[in-house]
Design an enzyme around this catalytic site. Structure first.
Site, PDB file in Angstrom:
ATOM      1  N   LYS A 111      82.139  23.420  45.065  1.00  0.00           N
ATOM      2  CA  LYS A 111      83.364  23.312  45.852  1.00  0.00           C
ATOM      3  C   LYS A 111      83.958  21.913  45.768  1.00  0.00           C
ATOM      4  O   LYS A 111      85.172  21.752  45.730  1.00  0.00           O
ATOM      5  CB  LYS A 111      83.109  23.681  47.317  1.00  0.00           C
ATOM      6  CG  LYS A 111      82.961  25.178  47.549  1.00  0.00           C
ATOM      7  CD  LYS A 111      83.051  25.484  49.029  1.00  0.00           C
ATOM      8  CE  LYS A 111      82.752  26.947  49.323  1.00  0.00           C
ATOM      9  NZ  LYS A 111      82.581  27.194  50.761  1.00  0.00           N
ATOM     10  N   LYS A 192      81.432  41.619  39.405  1.00  0.00           N
ATOM     11  CA  LYS A 192      81.512  42.203  40.740  1.00  0.00           C
ATOM     12  C   LYS A 192      82.942  42.175  41.281  1.00  0.00           C
ATOM     13  O   LYS A 192      83.684  41.234  41.013  1.00  0.00           O
ATOM     14  CB  LYS A 192      80.616  41.412  41.698  1.00  0.00           C
ATOM     15  CG  LYS A 192      79.245  42.026  41.876  1.00  0.00           C
ATOM     16  CD  LYS A 192      78.276  41.117  42.602  1.00  0.00           C
ATOM     17  CE  LYS A 192      78.692  40.745  44.015  1.00  0.00           C
ATOM     18  NZ  LYS A 192      77.660  39.963  44.717  1.00  0.00           N
ATOM     19  N   LYS A 195      87.392  39.167  45.979  1.00  0.00           N
ATOM     20  CA  LYS A 195      88.762  38.915  46.404  1.00  0.00           C
ATOM     21  C   LYS A 195      89.283  37.601  45.842  1.00  0.00           C
ATOM     22  O   LYS A 195      90.471  37.362  45.812  1.00  0.00           O
ATOM     23  CB  LYS A 195      88.844  38.911  47.929  1.00  0.00           C
ATOM     24  CG  LYS A 195      87.966  37.849  48.560  1.00  0.00           C
ATOM     25  CD  LYS A 195      87.799  38.086  50.031  1.00  0.00           C
ATOM     26  CE  LYS A 195      86.802  37.073  50.591  1.00  0.00           C
ATOM     27  NZ  LYS A 195      86.411  37.343  51.947  1.00  0.00           N
TER      28      LYS A 195
END
Ligand code: TRP
Length: 326
Positions: A111, A192, A195
């Protein structure tokens, strides 16, 4: 009954993979586990968030979970920021963790490489996550493999605190959730459903209009053969459609494959099964969304329940540390 804690980010939309893989299982195990479902808004703001969007998403996630069948009277469903003990124990866990071990977290590395603004909280995020878990004497944390390192850290911090100050925390275990259904992206069936990826056509959202769901299935990527067979390695697209159809109808993908010779009818049936599966959820969601005060009431009830356990844990922690009682 095992005490189980789940943290849900109030970001993005709930998709079919979340629903078939996790949410449906939470609903099914409500009466056998003592479940705590926490919408982790304090974790969400470690990355800058638009306030209106955060507010709307927190309500929406709550409404989707309740519409899916989580009973706020049976489980504990609440927003993290409404129970101040999370921030409080989070601080104490920051005092328990070493900077070095926080820096080693792969999620922090990932991140902080991509975030424009790297907040201090992005580094201390796992200390807050440990607090979430430890506040409730949690025994099991059913999360995916990407969270394994964070759960290990929560265990290490609990053990460290207990050694130093005496038995205070239950040591939580990482529970690999049983794979109810592995739902893959309809456009890229080797990965997979997610979103966060740039594949809106490959992701079926639980709140998608039935027409949209139908279109997404019609356009699902398959292969250039013309044989319906369950073989996730060789035929990921077709196998994903069979898995979804099986999960939605409580069937078996291998047995279902025998009923089809062409891809068109398989896509149509998978779409219809998903639309039917989601119909009650969508109807209940519409009712809840029409009246946010009801949802706010649900969250307030959940926060009251959560505070009872969290407050008792914090009282113990204060005493052990030599902090005055409140
Ligand atoms: N970090 C988790 C995620 O990104 C969310 C989370 C926050 C969580 N606190 C938790 C998960 C406690 C399990 C237990 O998905």
């Amino acid at each position: 009954m095992a005490r189980v804690f789940s943290g849900i980010q109030p970001t993005g939309e709930v998709h079919l993979g979340n629903y078939l893989g996790a949410v449906r299982r939470w609903v099914a195990s409500q009466h056998t586990d003592e479940a705590i479902h926490c919408i982790v808004d304090l974790h969400a703001i470690t990355i800058p968030k638009d306030p209106a969007e955060l507010r709307a998403k927190t309500l929406e996630v709550t409404q989707v979970l309740v519409a899916a069948g989580l009973d706020p009277e049976v489980c504990t469903l609440f927003a993290q920021s409404q129970v101040a003990e999370h921030a409080e124990l989070g601080w104490i866990m920051e005092c328990t963790a070493a900077v070095g071990e926080l820096r080693r977290m792969t999620q922090f590395k990932d991140k902080s490489d991509t975030a424009g603004f790297v907040s201090a909280a992005l580094l201390t995020y796992p200390a807050l996550q440990a607090a979430d878990i430890l506040l409730y004497d949690t025994e099991k944390v059913p999360v995916g493999d990407d969270q394994r390192q964070h759960i290990e850290l929560a265990r290490d911090l609990a053990v460290r605190f207990n050694r130093r100050f005496g038995d205070t925390f239950v040591i939580p275990a990482h529970a690999i959730p049983p794979v109810a259904a592995r739902v893959m992206d309809l456009q890229a069936p080797e990965r997979k459903m997610s979103k966060s990826l740039d594949s809106p056509q490959g992701t079926v959202l639980v709140l998608d209009d039935p027409k949209v769901i139908e279109r997404k299935f019609t356009r699902a990527v398959t292969d250039s053969e013309a044989e319906v067979r369950y073989d996730p390695e060789a035929k990921p697209g077709v196998s994903n459609l069979l898995s979804i159809l099986a999960a939605a109808t409580d069937g078996d993908p291998v047995a279902l494959a025998e009923r089809y010779t062409r891809y068109g009818p398989l896509k149509a049936d998978a779409a219809e099964a998903v639309i039917e599966l989601l119909r009650p959820l969508q109807a209940r969601f519409a009712e809840l969304a029409a009246d946010p005060t009801q949802t706010n009431g649900i969250l307030a009830l959940g926060a009251d329940k959560a505070r009872k356990t969290a407050g008792a844990t914090m009282a113990r922690v204060r005493d052990r540390l030599g902090l005055p009682a409140v």
